[in-house]
Design an enzyme around this catalytic site. Structure first.
Site, PDB file in Angstrom:
ATOM      1  N   THR A   1       7.135   7.130  -7.922  1.00 28.94           N
ATOM      2  CA  THR A   1       7.006   7.691  -9.271  1.00 28.94           C
ATOM      3  C   THR A   1       6.862   9.209  -9.171  1.00 28.94           C
ATOM      4  O   THR A   1       7.222   9.929 -10.099  1.00 28.94           O
ATOM      5  CB  THR A   1       5.794   7.101 -10.005  1.00 28.94           C
ATOM      6  OG1 THR A   1       4.669   7.092  -9.123  1.00 28.94           O
ATOM      7  CG2 THR A   1       6.073   5.702 -10.489  1.00 28.94           C
TER       8      THR A   1
ATOM      9  N   HIS B   1       4.772  -4.823  -6.285  1.00 26.78           N
ATOM     10  CA  HIS B   1       4.916  -3.391  -5.981  1.00 26.78           C
ATOM     11  C   HIS B   1       5.280  -3.106  -4.539  1.00 26.78           C
ATOM     12  O   HIS B   1       5.336  -1.943  -4.144  1.00 26.78           O
ATOM     13  CB  HIS B   1       3.624  -2.637  -6.300  1.00 26.78           C
ATOM     14  CG  HIS B   1       3.282  -2.604  -7.746  1.00 26.78           C
ATOM     15  ND1 HIS B   1       3.720  -1.610  -8.596  1.00 26.78           N
ATOM     16  CD2 HIS B   1       2.559  -3.446  -8.498  1.00 26.78           C
ATOM     17  CE1 HIS B   1       3.251  -1.834  -9.810  1.00 26.78           C
ATOM     18  NE2 HIS B   1       2.540  -2.954  -9.790  1.00 26.78           N
TER      19      HIS B   1
ATOM     20  N   LYS C   1       8.480  12.577 -11.379  1.00 26.38           N
ATOM     21  CA  LYS C   1       7.726  13.731 -11.867  1.00 26.38           C
ATOM     22  C   LYS C   1       8.380  15.035 -11.418  1.00 26.38           C
ATOM     23  O   LYS C   1       8.516  15.983 -12.198  1.00 26.38           O
ATOM     24  CB  LYS C   1       6.270  13.656 -11.375  1.00 26.38           C
ATOM     25  CG  LYS C   1       5.504  12.460 -11.939  1.00 26.38           C
ATOM     26  CD  LYS C   1       4.229  12.121 -11.168  1.00 26.38           C
ATOM     27  CE  LYS C   1       3.749  10.702 -11.529  1.00 26.38           C
ATOM     28  NZ  LYS C   1       2.728  10.188 -10.597  1.00 26.38           N
TER      29      LYS C   1
ATOM     30  N   LYS D   1       7.052   6.172   4.701  1.00 24.48           N
ATOM     31  CA  LYS D   1       7.352   7.333   3.857  1.00 24.48           C
ATOM     32  C   LYS D   1       7.871   8.514   4.684  1.00 24.48           C
ATOM     33  O   LYS D   1       8.386   9.477   4.147  1.00 24.48           O
ATOM     34  CB  LYS D   1       6.117   7.744   3.066  1.00 24.48           C
ATOM     35  CG  LYS D   1       5.665   6.665   2.049  1.00 24.48           C
ATOM     36  CD  LYS D   1       4.413   7.106   1.296  1.00 24.48           C
ATOM     37  CE  LYS D   1       3.815   6.015   0.425  1.00 24.48           C
ATOM     38  NZ  LYS D   1       4.525   5.840  -0.856  1.00 24.48           N
TER      39      LYS D   1
ATOM     40  N   LYS E   1       2.175  12.528  -1.061  1.00 30.65           N
ATOM     41  CA  LYS E   1       2.033  11.078  -1.281  1.00 30.65           C
ATOM     42  C   LYS E   1       1.132  10.548  -0.190  1.00 30.65           C
ATOM     43  O   LYS E   1       0.790  11.276   0.742  1.00 30.65           O
ATOM     44  CB  LYS E   1       3.402  10.396  -1.229  1.00 30.65           C
ATOM     45  CG  LYS E   1       4.265  10.808  -0.024  1.00 30.65           C
ATOM     46  CD  LYS E   1       5.659  10.199  -0.080  1.00 30.65           C
ATOM     47  CE  LYS E   1       6.645  10.945  -0.947  1.00 30.65           C
ATOM     48  NZ  LYS E   1       7.188  10.139  -2.020  1.00 30.65           N
ATOM     49  N   ARG E   2       0.724   9.275  -0.287  1.00 32.70           N
ATOM     50  CA  ARG E   2      -0.032   8.684   0.809  1.00 32.70           C
ATOM     51  C   ARG E   2       0.744   8.845   2.115  1.00 32.70           C
ATOM     52  O   ARG E   2       1.977   8.841   2.125  1.00 32.70           O
ATOM     53  CB  ARG E   2      -0.304   7.199   0.528  1.00 32.70           C
ATOM     54  CG  ARG E   2      -1.363   6.967  -0.527  1.00 32.70           C
ATOM     55  CD  ARG E   2      -2.706   7.559  -0.104  1.00 32.70           C
ATOM     56  NE  ARG E   2      -3.348   6.745   0.906  1.00 32.70           N
ATOM     57  CZ  ARG E   2      -4.378   5.933   0.688  1.00 32.70           C
ATOM     58  NH1 ARG E   2      -4.901   5.832  -0.526  1.00 32.70           N
ATOM     59  NH2 ARG E   2      -4.898   5.216   1.658  1.00 32.70           N
TER      60      ARG E   2
HETATM   61  C1  26W Z   1      -3.597  -5.560  -0.697  1.00 30.72           C
HETATM   62  C2  26W Z   1      -3.441  -4.211  -0.173  1.00 30.72           C
HETATM   63  C3  26W Z   1      -2.387  -3.451  -0.832  1.00 30.72           C
HETATM   64  C4  26W Z   1      -2.713  -2.277  -1.420  1.00 30.72           C
HETATM   65  C5  26W Z   1      -1.718  -1.525  -2.012  1.00 30.72           C
HETATM   66  C6  26W Z   1      -1.076  -3.902  -0.849  1.00 30.72           C
HETATM   67  C7  26W Z   1      -0.106  -3.172  -1.440  1.00 30.72           C
HETATM   68  C8  26W Z   1      -0.415  -1.980  -2.024  1.00 30.72           C
HETATM   69  C9  26W Z   1       0.725  -1.245  -2.660  1.00 30.72           C
HETATM   70  C10 26W Z   1       1.729  -0.769  -1.628  1.00 30.72           C
HETATM   71  C11 26W Z   1       0.298  -0.255  -3.596  1.00 30.72           C
HETATM   72  C12 26W Z   1       1.265   0.681  -4.200  1.00 30.72           C
HETATM   73  O1  26W Z   1       0.781   1.696  -4.609  1.00 30.72           O
HETATM   74  N1  26W Z   1       2.578   0.428  -4.338  1.00 30.72           N
HETATM   75  C13 26W Z   1       3.439   1.424  -4.959  1.00 30.72           C
HETATM   76  O2  26W Z   1       3.553   1.103  -6.331  1.00 30.72           O
HETATM   77  C14 26W Z   1       4.215   2.113  -7.036  1.00 30.72           C
HETATM   78  C15 26W Z   1       4.197   1.733  -8.491  1.00 30.72           C
HETATM   79  O3  26W Z   1       5.025   0.640  -8.709  1.00 30.72           O
HETATM   80  C16 26W Z   1       5.617   2.315  -6.499  1.00 30.72           C
HETATM   81  O4  26W Z   1       6.212   3.395  -7.174  1.00 30.72           O
HETATM   82  C17 26W Z   1       5.585   2.595  -5.006  1.00 30.72           C
HETATM   83  O5  26W Z   1       6.903   2.649  -4.479  1.00 30.72           O
HETATM   84  C18 26W Z   1       4.787   1.521  -4.301  1.00 30.72           C
HETATM   85  O6  26W Z   1       4.628   1.813  -2.923  1.00 30.72           O
END
Ligand code: 26W
Length: 806
Positions: free
Chosen positions: A647, A348, A651, A545, A539-540
C-alpha cells in the site's frame, strides 16, 4: 472562532485543571483534542442513531491491528476546522502545528495489514458505511526502534503514558471471556455447556473516527483485559504479595503488548489468548446489539457483516457457532447457515511460514468447546465433499481443517475459508495466486468463493494532509472537487507538458525534501542535498521485500562512482527505514549492513556530493507522512509473487514519486493505470520465480555471470564494510550463496540496469516530471473509498442500495 478558543480554554481549565500560564505543550494538545472530540460527538451519535433507525446493515471489521498514527490533524481536516482551530490556538499563544507533532502515534499494528484497517475505518466514515472496528487496546504498541552502533535496539512503546484523550471507557460494556475448563452435554441432544476454568473481563474503549467533511463517523472499539478479582485479600493477608495480584497480572497480560511479528506467527499461548479474547468480546457485543435491536438472531446475516482481517480473528467462526447453539438454542444447521452468511475473510499473505496454525492439544486445553465445534465443522465438511465426489478420489488431507503432517494442528486459513461466504485477496495477482496455490484444493470445491478487492489508501491522510503543496496545485488544476472525489485528479494528466506546472511541482517537492532533510539531520546527523534524487525504501525489513538487493546495488553504484569519479553521476540519496521483528536475525543483519554501508559511503570524500546512504530510525506512520511527499523514487522491489499487494507503493505514486518495481502485488495494477512508460519495471515474474524455485540455477553460476556481483559479495563477506568485525556479514552472504530463495542474485543485474534507466530519466527533468504527473493523475483509483465501496457492494451487501425499502 471565539467559541473554539473558549472551548479549548474551558477544557484546559475544567478538564485538566490548568490555567494557561502554567500549561505545558501536552496540556494544550489534550485540551485541543478534547475540544475537537466534542465536535465529533454530535455527528457520531447521529450516525449511530441513523443506522439504527434505518436498520441498515452494519459492518464489523475485526482486526488484531489498527495502525492509526496521529489523529488530531486528520480529524481537524476532515471536520474542516484546521484553520479555525489554528487561529484559535494562536490567539492563545500556541502553535497548532507544533502541538500536533507531539501527539504520540497510536501504533497498534505492525505494518500493512494494520495500516489498511486504519485507512478503511476512515474510508467507511467518509463513504457513509455504518461500521465498527474491533481490536485490542494494547498498553504498549509496536516497539520503538533505536539504532546503536548500526544495530536495531527495541525500546518499549508507551502511547498511553499521557492518557488517551480520544477514547471513552465503557465500563458498562464488559463481557466475560472464558478459557480452559470442560464441556458437558445437557438434556437437549446436541447442546453443550462449557464451564471455563478461568474467566477475564473485556472492557470496551471507544474512539470515534470522523469521516470527510464531518458527515459521518465510525467507531473503533478496543478491548482491554481486566481481572474478575483484581486482588486476593486472603493471599495478601497471608503475606503473599505476588499471589494477591496473580490473577490480575495473568488477566491483564492479554492486552499488555502487541506481538511485533510481521509474517511469522508468534505461536505462543498468549497470542491465542489475545485472538480469542478480542474475537469473543466482539461477537458477544455485536450479538447483544443485534438482539436488542431486532429481538432475534434469525436475520443476523441480513443486518450484520463480519469481516475478518486475516486469520487472527478466525476463531469467530467457532465462537459464533457456539453463541448461536449453546446460548441461543439454534440447531447446528441453523447456526451454520447464519455463520457462513455473516462472515467473510481477507487473506493478506501466501508465505507458507506466515499461515497460522495452532496445535490441537493447545486448542483443546484452552478452548475445549471451540475445538469440538471445529472438529464438527471439519467432519461435516469432509463428509459432504466425500458424498459429492461419489466414487472420485479427493485429496481430503489437503482440504481438512486439521493438518496431520506436523503434529495435529488447526489450519486457521482453512477454518476462515470454510466458515466464510466470500474470501478475498488484496490485489489481482494475489487473488489469482490464492486460487492457484494455498487455496487451490478449496477453490476447486468453491469456485465462486474467492474474489479480489485491491487495497486502497485514504487520500485524506496520504495526499490532502501529508502533501498540502501538491494538493493546492491539484485543486488549482483539477478543481476543488478533488477532495470529495479523488478520481477527479485524472484530468491532471492533460497538463503533463505545461512548463509552468512543472516549476510549481518542483518547488513543492523541493520544500518537502527540505523538511525531510531536516529530520534526517536531526535523527542521524547526515546532511543531504535536496537537489539530489531521493530514492526511498520504507517498510518492514523482510527478506522477501529485498532491502538487501537495494543495499547491494548501492554498493555497486558506490564502486562505480569511485572508479569513474569524473563522470556526471546523478546525485542520489538512498533512504531506508523500517523495523525488523525482534527475533528475525537476518532482517536485523540487513539493518546493520545498511548502517555500515552508510558509515563508509557518507565519510568518503570522493563520492561526497554524489551518494549518501541514510537509515532513518523508528519508522512509523508519522515518519511516512514526511518521507513519502519528499520521495522522487519509490522502491517496490519484492520477489515477484510474495508481496500480497503493498500500500506504500500507492501512497508514493499518488504523491508523484516514480516506482522502480517488480511485477508483484499492486505494482502490476499501478503499471496498468499509469502506463508502461511511466514506471520502471524489472526482474523475474511470479511464474519465473516459481519455475526457478522448482529448478534452481546454481548460485555460483548466477554470481559468475552477473557483472559486479562477485566483487560486491566478496567485499561484504570479507568485511570491507565492517572493518572492526570482518566476519559480521559472512553468514548473510553465505546464505545467499547457498540458496537464492528470494532471487536477490537472480534479479541483481536486471535491477542494476533498471537503476541506470532511472539515472537517464532523472537527467531529462521535463520527462521525469511528465512521468510524475501521470503517476499522480492515474492513481486516484487506489483510494480506500473505491475499495470500501467495492467491499460494500460485492461482499457486505451493505451499500445504500441495499437499505431496506420504506
Ligand atoms: C500471524 C503472524 C502474521 C502477522 C502478519 C502473519 C501475517 C502477517 C501479514 C504478512 C501482515 C501484513 O501486514 N500483510 C500485508 O498486508 C497488506 C495489506 O493487505 C499488504 O499490502 C501487504 O502486501 C501484506 O504483506
Amino acid at each position: 472562532m471565539d467559541r473554539l478558543k473558549a472551548e479549548i480554554l474551558r477544557k484546559l481549565t475544567f478538564s485538566l485543571g490548568k490555567n494557561p500560564s502554567v500549561a505545558q505543550p501536552h496540556d494544550w494538545l489534550t485540551a485541543a483534542i478534547l475540544a475537537v472530540r466534542d465536535q465529533i460527538i454530535d455527528v457520531w451519535h447521529r450516525s449511530t442513531r441513523e443506522s439504527y433507525a434505518t436498520g441498515r446493515k452494519r459492518v464489523y471489521y475485526l482486526s488484531l491491528e489498527f495502525l492509526i498514527g496521529r489523529s488530531l490533524a486528520d480529524a481537524l481536516n476532515n471536520l474542516g476546522l484546521t484553520s479555525a482551530v489554528s487561529q484559535a490556538m494562536s490567539d492563545l499563544g500556541v502553535d497548532l502545528a507544533a502541538i500536533e507533532m507531539i501527539e504520540p502515534d497510536a501504533a497498534l499494528g505492525n505494518g500493512g495489514l494494520g495500516r489498511l484497517a486504519a485507512c478503511y475505518l476512515e474510508a467507511m466514515a467518509s463513504t457513509g458505511v455504518p461500521a465498527l472496528g474491533y481490536g485490542i487496546r494494547y498498553d504498549h504498541g509496536l516497539f520503538k526502534q533505536r539504532i546503536d552502533h548500526g544495530q536495531q535496539v527495541e525500546v518499549p512503546e508507551d502511547w498511553l503514558s499521557f492518557r488517551n484523550p480520544w477514547e471513552f471507557e465503557r465500563r458498562e460494556s464488559a463481557y466475560q471471556i472464558g478459557f480452559g475448563g470442560a464441556v458437558s452435554g445437557t438434556q437437549k441432544p446436541g447442546e453443550s455447556v462449557w464451564t471455563p476454568e478461568e474467566t477475564v473481563f473485556a472492557v470496551a474503549y471507544d474512539t470515534p473516527v470522523i469521516g470527510w467533511r464531518g458527515r459521518d463517523a465510525t467507531t473503533l472499539r478496543l478491548w482491554r483485559a481486566r481481572a474478575l478479582h483484581p486482588l486476593s485479600l486472603d493471599a495478601f493477608n497471608a503475606g503473599d504479595l505476588y499471589g494477591a495480584v496473580a490473577e490480575r497480572n495473568r488477566a491483564e497480560a492479554i492486552s499488555k503488548v502487541l506481538y511485533p511479528n510481521d509474517s511469522t506467527p508468534a505461536g505462543q499461548e498468549l497470542r491465542l489468548r489475545q485472538e480469542f479474547f478480542f474475537t469473543s468480546a466482539s461477537l458477544q457485543d455485536l450479538v447483544r446489539r443485534h438482539d436488542r435491536q431486532f429481538g432475534t438472531l434469525d436475520n443476523l446475516a441480513d443486518k450484520v457483516a463480519i469481516q475478518l482481517n486475516d486469520t487472527h480473528p478466525a476463531l469467530a467462526v467457532a465462537e459464533l457457532m457456539r453463541l448461536l447453539m449453546d446460548e441461543r438454542g439454534k440447531s447446528w444447521e441453523q447456526a451454520w447457515s447464519i455463520t457462513n452468511a455473516t462472515i467473510s475473510y481477507t487473506n493478506h499473505t501466501l508465505l507458507p511460514e506466515a499461515l497460522e496454525t495452532w496445535p490441537v492439544g493447545l486448542m483443546e486445553r484452552l478452548l475445549p468447546r471451540h475445538m469440538q465445534i471445529i472438529f464438527g465443522i471439519n467432519a461435516r465438511f469432509l463428509d459432504s465433499v466425500r458424498r459429492k465426489a461419489g466414487g472420485d478420489s479427493v485429496d481430503l488431507a489437503s482440504i481438512s481443517l486439521i493438518d496431520e503432517h506436523h503434529g495435529r494442528r488447526v489450519r486457521m486459513a482453512h477454518l476462515a475459508f470454510v466458515g466464510s461466504h466470500t474470501v478475498n485477496g488484496v490485489s489481482a495477482l494475489h487473488s489469482n495466486l490464492m486460487r492457484q496455490t494455498v487455496f487451490a484444493p478449496l477453490h476447486q470445491l468453491f469456485p465462486e468463493r474467492i474474489t479480489n478487492v485491491t487495497n486502497g489508501i485514504t487520500p485524506r491522510r496520504w495526499l490532502l494532509n501529508a502533501n498540502p503543496g501538491l494538493t493546492r496545485v491539484l485543486q488549482d488544476v483539477c478543481g476543488k472537487g478533488i477532495s470529495d472525489d479523488i478520481t477527479q485528479i485524472e484530468s491532471f494528466a492533460a497538463h503533463a507538458d505545461d512548463p509552468a506546472l512543472r516549476e510549481r511541482l518542483i518547488a513543492v517537492r523541493h520544500k518537502n525534501k527540505l523538511r525531510l532533510a531536516e529530520v534526517v539531520k536531526r535523527e542521524t546527523g547526515v546532511i543531504i542535498d535536496p537537489r539530489a534524487l531521493f530514492d526511498v525504501q520504507i517498510k518492514r525489513i523482510h527478506e522477501y521485500k529485498r532491502q538487501l538487493l537495494n543495499i547491494l546495488e548501492t554498493i555497486a553504484l558506490y564502486d562505480a562512482i569511485r572508479s569513474a569519479p569524473y563522470r556526471d553521476w546523478a546525485p542520489r540519496v538512498k533512504i531506508f527505514a523500517g523495523k525488523a521483528a525482534s527475533n528475525y536475525g537476518t532482517a536485523k543483519a540487513i539493518i546493520n549492513l545498511i548502517n555500515d554501508v552508510a558509515t563508509v559511503v557518507n565519510n568518503d570524500i570522493t563520492t561526497r556530493d554524489r551518494l549518501k546512504v541514510v537509515f532513518l530510525p523508528n519508522y512509523n506512520v508519522s515518519a511516512a507522512e514526511i518521507i513519502i511527499p519528499a520521495a522522487d523514487l519509490s522502491e517496490q522491489i519484492s520477489t515477484a509473487g510474495m508481496e500480497a499487494s503493498g500500500t506504500g507503493n500507492m501512497k508514493f505514486a499518488l504523491n508523484g514519486a516514480l516506482t522502480i518495481g517488480t511485477l508483484d502485488g499492486a505494482n502490476i495494477e499501478i503499471r496498468d493505470r499509469v502506463g508502461d512508460g511511466n514506471i520502471v519495471i524489472f526482474g523475474m515474474t511470479a511464474s519465473q520465480v516459481e519455475a526457478a524455485k522448482r529448478d534452481p540455477r546454481p548460485t555460483e553460476d548466477v554470481i559468475a555471470h552477473t557483472p559486479h556481483l562477485p566483487d560486491v559479495l566478496d567485499a561484504v563477506a570479507g568485511g570491507a564494510y565492517s572493518p572492526g568485525e570482518r566476519d559480521r556479514y559472512r553468514d548473510l552472504i553465505d546464505g545467499l550463496r547457498a540458496n537464492d530463495w528470494f532471487m536477490v542474485l537472480n534479479d541483481f543485474d536486471s535491477y542494476r540496469r533498471a537503476q541506470m534507466r532511472i539515472d537517464a530519466l532523472w537527467a531529462d527533468q521535463p520527462h521525469w516530471w511528465r512521468m510524475s504527473v501521470a503517476n499522480t493523475a492515474h492513481c486516484g483509483w487506489f483510494s480506500a473509498d473505491r475499495a470500501i465501496r467495492d467491499y460494500a457492494d460485492r461482499i457486505w451487501r451493505a451499500g445504500p442500495n441495499f437499505a431496506p425499502q420504506g
